[in-house]
Design a protein around this motif. Sequence first.
Motif, PDB file in Angstrom:
ATOM      1  N   ALA A   1       0.760  -1.230  -0.152  1.00 20.43           N
ATOM      2  CA  ALA A   1       0.134   0.125   0.071  1.00 20.43           C
ATOM      3  C   ALA A   1       0.909   1.225   0.190  1.00 20.43           C
ATOM      4  CB  ALA A   1      -0.974  -0.035   1.180  1.00 20.43           C
ATOM      5  N   GLN A   2       2.109   1.060   0.545  1.00 19.46           N
ATOM      6  CA  GLN A   2       2.840   2.547   0.685  1.00 19.46           C
ATOM      7  C   GLN A   2       3.502   2.566  -0.695  1.00 19.46           C
ATOM      8  OE1 GLN A   2       5.589   1.606   3.799  1.00 19.46           O
ATOM      9  NE2 GLN A   2       4.993   3.190   5.391  1.00 19.46           N
ATOM     10  N   LEU A   3       3.809   1.402  -1.274  1.00 23.26           N
ATOM     11  CA  LEU A   3       4.605   1.840  -2.577  1.00 23.26           C
ATOM     12  C   LEU A   3       3.500   2.278  -3.739  1.00 23.26           C
ATOM     13  CD1 LEU A   3       7.069  -1.517  -2.252  1.00 23.26           C
ATOM     14  CD2 LEU A   3       7.566   1.059  -2.221  1.00 23.26           C
ATOM     15  N   GLY A   4       2.333   1.719  -3.501  1.00 19.18           N
ATOM     16  CA  GLY A   4       1.307   2.079  -4.721  1.00 19.18           C
ATOM     17  C   GLY A   4       1.284   1.239  -5.780  1.00 19.18           C
ATOM     18  N   ALA A   5       0.355   1.432  -6.753  1.00 19.23           N
ATOM     19  CA  ALA A   5       0.414   0.745  -8.048  1.00 19.23           C
ATOM     20  C   ALA A   5       1.776   0.804  -8.693  1.00 19.23           C
ATOM     21  CB  ALA A   5      -0.698   1.263  -8.967  1.00 19.23           C
ATOM     22  N   PRO A   6       2.281  -0.130  -9.267  1.00 17.21           N
ATOM     23  CA  PRO A   6       1.555  -1.549  -9.341  1.00 17.21           C
ATOM     24  C   PRO A   6       1.902  -2.647  -8.210  1.00 17.21           C
ATOM     25  CG  PRO A   6       3.526  -1.573 -10.879  1.00 17.21           C
ATOM     26  CD  PRO A   6       3.528  -0.155 -10.222  1.00 17.21           C
ATOM     27  N   ALA A   7       2.644  -2.221  -7.319  1.00 16.90           N
ATOM     28  CA  ALA A   7       3.343  -3.008  -6.292  1.00 16.90           C
ATOM     29  C   ALA A   7       2.214  -3.334  -5.076  1.00 16.90           C
ATOM     30  CB  ALA A   7       4.286  -2.356  -5.425  1.00 16.90           C
ATOM     31  N   ILE A   8       1.080  -2.393  -5.242  1.00 17.52           N
ATOM     32  CA  ILE A   8       0.020  -2.945  -4.428  1.00 17.52           C
ATOM     33  C   ILE A   8      -0.567  -4.207  -4.854  1.00 17.52           C
ATOM     34  CG2 ILE A   8      -1.642  -1.565  -5.520  1.00 17.52           C
ATOM     35  CD1 ILE A   8      -2.688  -0.891  -2.574  1.00 17.52           C
ATOM     36  N   TRP A   9      -0.739  -4.475  -5.984  1.00 19.72           N
ATOM     37  CA  TRP A   9      -1.098  -5.730  -6.311  1.00 19.72           C
ATOM     38  C   TRP A   9      -0.119  -6.826  -6.765  1.00 19.72           C
ATOM     39  CZ3 TRP A   9      -0.334  -7.478 -11.154  1.00 19.72           C
ATOM     40  CH2 TRP A   9       0.014  -6.656 -12.214  1.00 19.72           C
ATOM     41  N   LEU A  10       0.899  -6.394  -7.250  1.00 24.90           N
ATOM     42  CA  LEU A  10       1.988  -7.561  -7.442  1.00 24.90           C
ATOM     43  C   LEU A  10       2.561  -8.023  -6.338  1.00 24.90           C
ATOM     44  CD1 LEU A  10       3.508  -8.434  -9.777  1.00 24.90           C
ATOM     45  CD2 LEU A  10       5.420  -6.783  -9.249  1.00 24.90           C
ATOM     46  N   LEU A  11       2.744  -7.370  -5.240  1.00 24.50           N
ATOM     47  CA  LEU A  11       3.484  -8.086  -4.140  1.00 24.50           C
ATOM     48  C   LEU A  11       2.369  -9.101  -3.533  1.00 24.50           C
ATOM     49  CD1 LEU A  11       5.326  -5.474  -2.240  1.00 24.50           C
ATOM     50  CD2 LEU A  11       5.961  -6.810  -4.140  1.00 24.50           C
ATOM     51  N   PRO A  12       0.959  -8.946  -3.540  1.00 22.28           N
ATOM     52  CA  PRO A  12       0.139 -10.054  -2.995  1.00 22.28           C
ATOM     53  C   PRO A  12       0.006 -10.998  -3.766  1.00 22.28           C
ATOM     54  CG  PRO A  12      -0.791  -7.647  -2.193  1.00 22.28           C
ATOM     55  CD  PRO A  12       0.422  -7.543  -3.178  1.00 22.28           C
TER      56      PRO A  12
END
Lengths: 199, 205
Positions: free
Chosen positions: A60-71
């Motif tokens: 969530a801190q990193l924002g898109a696209p990390a917010i969905w890539l990490l999970p």
Amino acid sequence: MTRRQDLAVCLLLALIATLPTDAGAHIVKGEAIGFVSGFEHPISGFDHIIAMVAVGLWGAQLGAPAIWLLPVTFPLVMAFGGFLGLIGVPLPGSEIAIALSGVCLGAAVLTRFRPPLWVAAVLVGTFGLFHGYAHGHELPPGQNALLYSLGFILATGLLHATGITIGLLQRWHWGQYALRGAGVVVFGGGLYFLWGALA
Amino acid sequence: MKARAAIWIVAALAALAPTVAEAHLVVTGMGPVLDGVTHFGLSPEDYVPVIGLGFYAGLRGPAASRAWLAALPLGWIGGGAVAMAGLALPAVALPAVTAGLYLAIGGLLAANVNLTAAQGAGLAVALGLARGAADLIGVAPGVAHALTLLGMAASVFVVFALAVSITLPMRQLWMIVAARVSGSWLAALGLLFAGWILRFGAAVQ
């Protein structure tokens, strides 16, 4: 969302409600607690909980696209770790790596560390591998494999979703401080478990 | 809005309600067709991949969805018919194929791969054949069991169509991402299931 879509979602939820908690496929052997015990496994240890929630917080801190890539990355790599644990591949130091995941992810949330996306994905994936390995290695015999795995994956995903939901606080100024406070908690928890793993 | 919120709350509570079920030996007393419907509803190994494939079909558009909607129940009927005709396989074969299909469908959904309608229909037929055979293997042929298979295929059709109806109209990025995340969960499920099979072999349920 239209009323028709609401109805479709309700029907799907009703199907989920039919998930048997006491059923065995074709050959009933009495191993009837697969889904529940699979669901309980990821939430049975705080070392796993803090790391998985921290993945969501960091995403969530990193924002898109990390917010969905990490999970997306974490469950897949964790399942691969579980696969290795199940087939008996040795992976020494998994308890230390799990504790380190709390330390590193907590520090990342605390400092709002923003590495390149691939670095974040590799870091999260590596920790996921060890978490999954520990789960796969510890799996109790005599469970319903599919239901157990289903519960296991759902619980993991929900822990990430919890982290992401908490991470939404960052849109407020005070929320950003609250998230960094959560990072301190994760970091401290990781240190505690690292002490235990090394002792 | 209040009525809609109430529907969601009731549905969520219903999903939490524990059930004690016995899959595969279901006799509802309401005839073989409803036995088949009930069997499907009590078998997550059947409906989880159907929902996953439905989500994927919805993301691929209406043409693909229509083709797969026809292919999946037909494959299911074909697999069930072959099983009733006396299909003999090693005990581990169908669980292994199931794990592979979970991995394939979940991976394709997670990556949102652009399969053609024909390729996807092939995947749907493969899933139908494998799960239809798994449901009916060892069952003696007969009209009653054929009707049970029909009930299962009807359930497959309905659940697949419902799953498609959720993802087909999706336009917002976060909703599409959520559907793709469910694909990664399905792939992870397949991977874990494969590990169970390698560890415990034919003892895996």
